[in-house]
Scaffold this motif. Structure first.
Motif, PDB file in Angstrom:
ATOM      1  N   ALA A  93       2.537   1.574  -3.395  1.00 36.57           N
ATOM      2  CA  ALA A  93       1.549   2.008  -4.395  1.00 36.57           C
ATOM      3  C   ALA A  93       1.219   3.489  -4.220  1.00 36.57           C
ATOM      4  N   ALA A 149       5.803  -0.111 -11.116  1.00 36.75           N
ATOM      5  CA  ALA A 149       5.142   0.912 -11.925  1.00 36.75           C
ATOM      6  C   ALA A 149       6.134   1.653 -12.817  1.00 36.75           C
ATOM      7  N   TYR A 179       0.882  -7.589  -8.154  1.00 40.36           N
ATOM      8  CA  TYR A 179       1.625  -6.336  -8.074  1.00 40.36           C
ATOM      9  C   TYR A 179       2.823  -6.407  -9.005  1.00 40.36           C
ATOM     10  N   VAL A 183       2.130  -0.996  -9.034  1.00 38.54           N
ATOM     11  CA  VAL A 183       0.720  -0.944  -9.424  1.00 38.54           C
ATOM     12  C   VAL A 183       0.109  -2.311  -9.159  1.00 38.54           C
ATOM     13  N   ARG A 184      -1.168  -2.298  -8.898  1.00 43.72           N
ATOM     14  CA  ARG A 184      -1.876  -3.551  -8.625  1.00 43.72           C
ATOM     15  C   ARG A 184      -2.867  -3.819  -9.733  1.00 43.72           C
ATOM     16  N   SER A 197       0.832  -1.201   0.000  1.00 49.53           N
ATOM     17  CA  SER A 197       0.000   0.000   0.000  1.00 49.53           C
ATOM     18  C   SER A 197       0.872   1.258   0.000  1.00 49.53           C
TER      19      SER A 197
END
Length: 116
Positions: A60, A79, A76, A66-67, A57
């Motif tokens: 992110a 990114a 996951y 990113v999920r 979390s």
């Protein structure tokens, strides 16, 4: 950092703060090899799923991972791959400094007379 506003500097500090936790660095390192789900990451990091979820979390929130939900599983991935350039730079410099310190200690210890 020249020319950054106080707000921008605060965001930079928060970004680096997200990297200050060893478990998060482990997660990023694992994700270097490709996407993983929470269960896989928890097992590979020897942490609980709840703990890994909290770390994910944070990562992110700062745009590092990113999920993607697929059915009942969330995966996951990294990114922005440039995070590795930053980590490699820092780790490389740290490894060099530790090696230099070890060499200095080795030289000091080699010069000390040994007790019989």
């Amino acid at each position: 950092m020249e020319g950054l506003s106080e707000l921008a500097l605060d965001h930079v500090a928060q970004y680096f703060s997200a990297l200050s936790e060893p478990s998060r660095l482990r997660v990023l390192n694992i994700l270097r090899d490709g996407e993983r789900n929470v269960g896989e990451l928890a097992e590979m990091c020897a942490c609980s799923q709840a703990n890994i979820s909290r770390h994910l979390s944070t990562l992110a929130k700062h745009g590092m991972v990113v999920r993607e939900a697929r059915g009942t599983t969330v995966f996951y991935r990294i990114a922005d791959e440039s995070i590795y350039a930053l980590c490699d730079l820092v780790c490389g410099n740290l490894a060099k400094r530790l090696s230099e310190q070890a060499n200095l200690l080795g030289n000091v210890n080699a010069k000390k007379p040994r007790k019989a």
